[in-house]
Scaffold this motif. Structure first.
Motif, PDB file in Angstrom:
ATOM      1  N   ARG A 121      41.870  28.371  81.227  1.00  0.00           N
ATOM      2  CA  ARG A 121      41.704  26.956  80.893  1.00  0.00           C
ATOM      3  C   ARG A 121      42.985  26.374  80.293  1.00  0.00           C
ATOM      4  O   ARG A 121      43.437  25.300  80.693  1.00  0.00           O
ATOM      5  CB  ARG A 121      40.536  26.799  79.914  1.00  0.00           C
ATOM      6  CG  ARG A 121      40.185  25.358  79.567  1.00  0.00           C
ATOM      7  CD  ARG A 121      39.058  25.300  78.557  1.00  0.00           C
ATOM      8  NE  ARG A 121      39.422  25.948  77.300  1.00  0.00           N
ATOM      9  CZ  ARG A 121      40.167  25.384  76.353  1.00  0.00           C
ATOM     10  NH1 ARG A 121      40.645  24.154  76.522  1.00  0.00           N
ATOM     11  NH2 ARG A 121      40.438  26.036  75.234  1.00  0.00           N
ATOM     12  N   GLN A 122      43.588  27.112  79.344  1.00  0.00           N
ATOM     13  CA  GLN A 122      44.800  26.607  78.690  1.00  0.00           C
ATOM     14  C   GLN A 122      46.002  26.604  79.637  1.00  0.00           C
ATOM     15  O   GLN A 122      46.830  25.689  79.610  1.00  0.00           O
ATOM     16  CB  GLN A 122      45.107  27.440  77.439  1.00  0.00           C
ATOM     17  CG  GLN A 122      44.102  27.232  76.313  1.00  0.00           C
ATOM     18  CD  GLN A 122      44.626  27.757  74.990  1.00  0.00           C
ATOM     19  OE1 GLN A 122      45.783  27.556  74.633  1.00  0.00           O
ATOM     20  NE2 GLN A 122      43.758  28.447  74.242  1.00  0.00           N
ATOM     21  N   LEU A 123      46.120  27.654  80.474  1.00  0.00           N
ATOM     22  CA  LEU A 123      47.223  27.706  81.436  1.00  0.00           C
ATOM     23  C   LEU A 123      47.133  26.545  82.421  1.00  0.00           C
ATOM     24  O   LEU A 123      48.139  25.905  82.755  1.00  0.00           O
ATOM     25  CB  LEU A 123      47.202  29.041  82.201  1.00  0.00           C
ATOM     26  CG  LEU A 123      47.609  30.292  81.436  1.00  0.00           C
ATOM     27  CD1 LEU A 123      47.442  31.526  82.308  1.00  0.00           C
ATOM     28  CD2 LEU A 123      49.059  30.202  80.944  1.00  0.00           C
ATOM     29  N   PHE A 124      45.917  26.280  82.888  1.00  0.00           N
ATOM     30  CA  PHE A 124      45.723  25.195  83.856  1.00  0.00           C
ATOM     31  C   PHE A 124      46.027  23.852  83.217  1.00  0.00           C
ATOM     32  O   PHE A 124      46.620  22.959  83.846  1.00  0.00           O
ATOM     33  CB  PHE A 124      44.288  25.213  84.381  1.00  0.00           C
ATOM     34  CG  PHE A 124      44.054  24.269  85.521  1.00  0.00           C
ATOM     35  CD1 PHE A 124      44.417  24.618  86.817  1.00  0.00           C
ATOM     36  CD2 PHE A 124      43.489  23.022  85.302  1.00  0.00           C
ATOM     37  CE1 PHE A 124      44.225  23.738  87.874  1.00  0.00           C
ATOM     38  CE2 PHE A 124      43.291  22.132  86.349  1.00  0.00           C
ATOM     39  CZ  PHE A 124      43.653  22.494  87.639  1.00  0.00           C
ATOM     40  N   LYS A 125      45.656  23.698  81.952  1.00  0.00           N
ATOM     41  CA  LYS A 125      45.918  22.462  81.220  1.00  0.00           C
ATOM     42  C   LYS A 125      47.419  22.240  81.034  1.00  0.00           C
ATOM     43  O   LYS A 125      47.919  21.120  81.123  1.00  0.00           O
ATOM     44  CB  LYS A 125      45.219  22.505  79.862  1.00  0.00           C
ATOM     45  CG  LYS A 125      45.283  21.204  79.072  1.00  0.00           C
ATOM     46  CD  LYS A 125      44.519  21.334  77.758  1.00  0.00           C
ATOM     47  CE  LYS A 125      44.616  20.030  76.950  1.00  0.00           C
ATOM     48  NZ  LYS A 125      43.876  20.146  75.659  1.00  0.00           N
ATOM     49  N   GLU A 126      48.145  23.367  80.785  1.00  0.00           N
ATOM     50  CA  GLU A 126      49.587  23.275  80.522  1.00  0.00           C
ATOM     51  C   GLU A 126      50.413  23.063  81.790  1.00  0.00           C
ATOM     52  O   GLU A 126      51.404  22.340  81.783  1.00  0.00           O
ATOM     53  CB  GLU A 126      50.062  24.550  79.824  1.00  0.00           C
ATOM     54  CG  GLU A 126      49.542  24.692  78.390  1.00  0.00           C
ATOM     55  CD  GLU A 126      49.746  26.095  77.844  1.00  0.00           C
ATOM     56  OE1 GLU A 126      50.395  26.916  78.542  1.00  0.00           O
ATOM     57  OE2 GLU A 126      49.245  26.389  76.742  1.00  0.00           O
ATOM     58  N   GLY A 127      50.026  23.737  82.896  1.00  0.00           N
ATOM     59  CA  GLY A 127      50.873  23.660  84.087  1.00  0.00           C
ATOM     60  C   GLY A 127      50.154  23.672  85.412  1.00  0.00           C
ATOM     61  O   GLY A 127      50.788  23.905  86.456  1.00  0.00           O
ATOM     62  N   GLY A 128      48.841  23.431  85.383  1.00  0.00           N
ATOM     63  CA  GLY A 128      48.087  23.394  86.629  1.00  0.00           C
ATOM     64  C   GLY A 128      47.953  24.763  87.278  1.00  0.00           C
ATOM     65  O   GLY A 128      48.202  25.799  86.662  1.00  0.00           O
ATOM     66  N   ILE A 129      47.591  24.755  88.560  1.00  0.00           N
ATOM     67  CA  ILE A 129      47.352  26.002  89.296  1.00  0.00           C
ATOM     68  C   ILE A 129      48.630  26.835  89.412  1.00  0.00           C
ATOM     69  O   ILE A 129      48.590  28.064  89.484  1.00  0.00           O
ATOM     70  CB  ILE A 129      46.776  25.697  90.704  1.00  0.00           C
ATOM     71  CG1 ILE A 129      46.163  26.960  91.323  1.00  0.00           C
ATOM     72  CG2 ILE A 129      47.826  25.094  91.612  1.00  0.00           C
ATOM     73  CD1 ILE A 129      44.889  27.417  90.655  1.00  0.00           C
ATOM     74  N   LYS A 130      49.786  26.155  89.413  1.00  0.00           N
ATOM     75  CA  LYS A 130      51.078  26.854  89.510  1.00  0.00           C
ATOM     76  C   LYS A 130      51.285  27.769  88.313  1.00  0.00           C
ATOM     77  O   LYS A 130      51.824  28.875  88.446  1.00  0.00           O
ATOM     78  CB  LYS A 130      52.215  25.830  89.594  1.00  0.00           C
ATOM     79  CG  LYS A 130      53.577  26.445  89.875  1.00  0.00           C
ATOM     80  CD  LYS A 130      54.637  25.357  90.016  1.00  0.00           C
ATOM     81  CE  LYS A 130      56.013  25.962  90.280  1.00  0.00           C
ATOM     82  NZ  LYS A 130      57.057  24.906  90.391  1.00  0.00           N
ATOM     83  N   SER A 131      50.855  27.335  87.135  1.00  0.00           N
ATOM     84  CA  SER A 131      50.986  28.152  85.933  1.00  0.00           C
ATOM     85  C   SER A 131      50.061  29.366  85.987  1.00  0.00           C
ATOM     86  O   SER A 131      50.435  30.467  85.594  1.00  0.00           O
ATOM     87  CB  SER A 131      50.671  27.311  84.695  1.00  0.00           C
ATOM     88  OG  SER A 131      50.730  28.100  83.515  1.00  0.00           O
ATOM     89  N   VAL A 132      48.850  29.157  86.499  1.00  0.00           N
ATOM     90  CA  VAL A 132      47.880  30.256  86.614  1.00  0.00           C
ATOM     91  C   VAL A 132      48.399  31.327  87.574  1.00  0.00           C
ATOM     92  O   VAL A 132      48.226  32.528  87.336  1.00  0.00           O
ATOM     93  CB  VAL A 132      46.508  29.727  87.096  1.00  0.00           C
ATOM     94  CG1 VAL A 132      45.521  30.885  87.299  1.00  0.00           C
ATOM     95  CG2 VAL A 132      45.939  28.716  86.096  1.00  0.00           C
ATOM     96  N   TYR A 133      49.058  30.876  88.642  1.00  0.00           N
ATOM     97  CA  TYR A 133      49.546  31.800  89.680  1.00  0.00           C
ATOM     98  C   TYR A 133      51.013  32.190  89.495  1.00  0.00           C
ATOM     99  O   TYR A 133      51.634  32.700  90.422  1.00  0.00           O
ATOM    100  CB  TYR A 133      49.345  31.193  91.067  1.00  0.00           C
ATOM    101  CG  TYR A 133      47.987  31.510  91.654  1.00  0.00           C
ATOM    102  CD1 TYR A 133      47.805  32.618  92.477  1.00  0.00           C
ATOM    103  CD2 TYR A 133      46.886  30.716  91.367  1.00  0.00           C
ATOM    104  CE1 TYR A 133      46.568  32.917  93.013  1.00  0.00           C
ATOM    105  CE2 TYR A 133      45.638  31.010  91.886  1.00  0.00           C
ATOM    106  CZ  TYR A 133      45.486  32.110  92.715  1.00  0.00           C
ATOM    107  OH  TYR A 133      44.244  32.412  93.229  1.00  0.00           O
ATOM    108  N   ARG A 134      51.563  31.989  88.300  1.00  0.00           N
ATOM    109  CA  ARG A 134      52.956  32.379  88.082  1.00  0.00           C
ATOM    110  C   ARG A 134      53.115  33.886  88.305  1.00  0.00           C
ATOM    111  O   ARG A 134      52.308  34.689  87.849  1.00  0.00           O
ATOM    112  CB  ARG A 134      53.407  32.052  86.664  1.00  0.00           C
ATOM    113  CG  ARG A 134      54.887  32.393  86.448  1.00  0.00           C
ATOM    114  CD  ARG A 134      55.258  32.459  84.982  1.00  0.00           C
ATOM    115  NE  ARG A 134      55.236  31.153  84.346  1.00  0.00           N
ATOM    116  CZ  ARG A 134      55.494  30.973  83.046  1.00  0.00           C
ATOM    117  NH1 ARG A 134      55.751  32.001  82.266  1.00  0.00           N
ATOM    118  NH2 ARG A 134      55.462  29.764  82.544  1.00  0.00           N
ATOM    119  N   GLY A 135      54.177  34.266  88.999  1.00  0.00           N
ATOM    120  CA  GLY A 135      54.434  35.683  89.274  1.00  0.00           C
ATOM    121  C   GLY A 135      53.846  36.168  90.582  1.00  0.00           C
ATOM    122  O   GLY A 135      53.896  37.366  90.880  1.00  0.00           O
TER     123      GLY A 135
END
Length: 325
Positions: free
Chosen positions: A185-199
């Motif tokens: 939830r926090q990752l998505f809030k901070e940077g969207g799906i791109k943040s969740v899928y980083r790496g």
């Protein structure tokens, strides 16, 4: 001059096409059932892998992501983790993410491996029902492609939760994340799906060649250790052979891709939008080539029992399904 009956000719063609259609449907159904079994068996293997391997993985990740001097080695991580967080809670910190994620991850991996073998069989010859090492490697590499879709976000969540336990909390201070769902939830809030899928790119770069080595090593060693029947073909499944081959496969998978895994762990745990090249430069500046291999000992220690458990779970699941169906 003989004449041909056009109606009879049409009936022959239609009859032949119907038979071919029936055979195609039967083959498609057989492949679908085989894929479903691979999926279920892979999930069973994934649960076994998490239960056995999570404490080792936690030690590896904390060594990979900690600042220099925080830990003196793997046993120091274990001692400090147990002292700070307790035995079970400490060594199984962040286990919810892999339990939820690894089960479908391994299910998709073994399903992808099965589909990969079907694709290989459709474009090349498989002699006596035995895939060659090269054919197994190609199928293994293919399995990593669909698996990355699940692996990348779940490993990001797992790593964040694992390193969160390293922080010394002040009296009354609460952890930033309350669990896996809160991380997402926090990752998505901070940077969207791109943040969740980083790496994700580094995950595929690790798992593609890693999976190729993984399945090729497993199949090769299992065949050598499984007793042959009177025709010289593999006989009854040997569970000790499965465990030995699974353990060896885990080691073979990690050795060539460990530096990639270190970069991935750093990338997924870093605050801010750090690039792959910047992560590599940062690692090298801190300790040279050696900086890409922290936690190698725990990873190798985990590889043998965790992957022995994985393939044991997979093979036993297949045996159980063969008896039931």
């Amino acid at each position: 001059m003989s004449s041909t009956n056009p109606i009879k000719k049409v009936e022959e063609v239609v009859g032949k096409s119907t038979e071919e259609m029936k055979e195609d449907v039967a083959q498609a159904a057989k492949k679908s059932v085989s894929s479903l079994r691979d999926f279920v068996a892979g999930g069973a293997g994934g649960v076994c892998a998490v239960v056995v391997g999570h404490p080792f993985d936690l030690v590896k990740v904390r060594l990979q992501t900690a600042e220099k001097g925080v830990y003196t080695g793997a046993m120091d991580v274990v001692r400090k983790t147990i002292a700070r967080e307790g035995l079970v809670r400490g060594l199984y910190a962040g286990v919810s993410a892999p339990l939820v994620g690894v089960t479908p991850m391994f299910a998709v991996s073994f399903w992808g491996y099965g589909v990969g073998k079907q694709l290989v069989e459709s474009v090349s010859e498989v002699k006596d029902g035995q895939f060659s090492v090269a054919q197994v490697s190609i199928a293994g590499f293919f399995s990593a492609i669909p698996m990355t879709i699940i692996t990348a976000p779940f490993e990001r969540v797992k790593i964040i939760l694992q390193i969160q336990g390293q922080k010394e909390l002040k009296p009354g201070e609460k952890p930033k994340y309350s669990g896996g769902v809160d991380v997402v939830r926090q990752l998505f809030k901070e940077g969207g799906i791109k943040s969740v899928y980083r790496g994700s790119a580094m995950t595929l770069a690790r798992d593609g060649p890693g999976s190729a080595a993984y399945f090729a090593t497993y199949e090769t060693i299992k065949r050598k250790l499984t007793p042959k029947d009177e025709n010289g073909k593999p006989g009854k499944l040997s569970l000790p052979a499965v465990c030995a081959a699974g353990g060896a496969a885990g080691v073979a998978m990690w050795i060539p891709v460990f530096p990639i895994d270190t970069v991935k762990s750093r990338l997924q745990s870093a605050e801010g939008n750090l690039s792959i090249s910047a992560t590599i430069r940062q690692l090298y500046s801190r300790g040279g080539v050696k900086a890409f291999f922290p936690g190698m000992g725990p990873a190798m220690a985990r590889a043998v029992p965790a992957n022995a458990a994985t393939f044991l779970g997979v093979e036993l699941a297949h045996q159980a399904m063969n008896k039931v169906f």
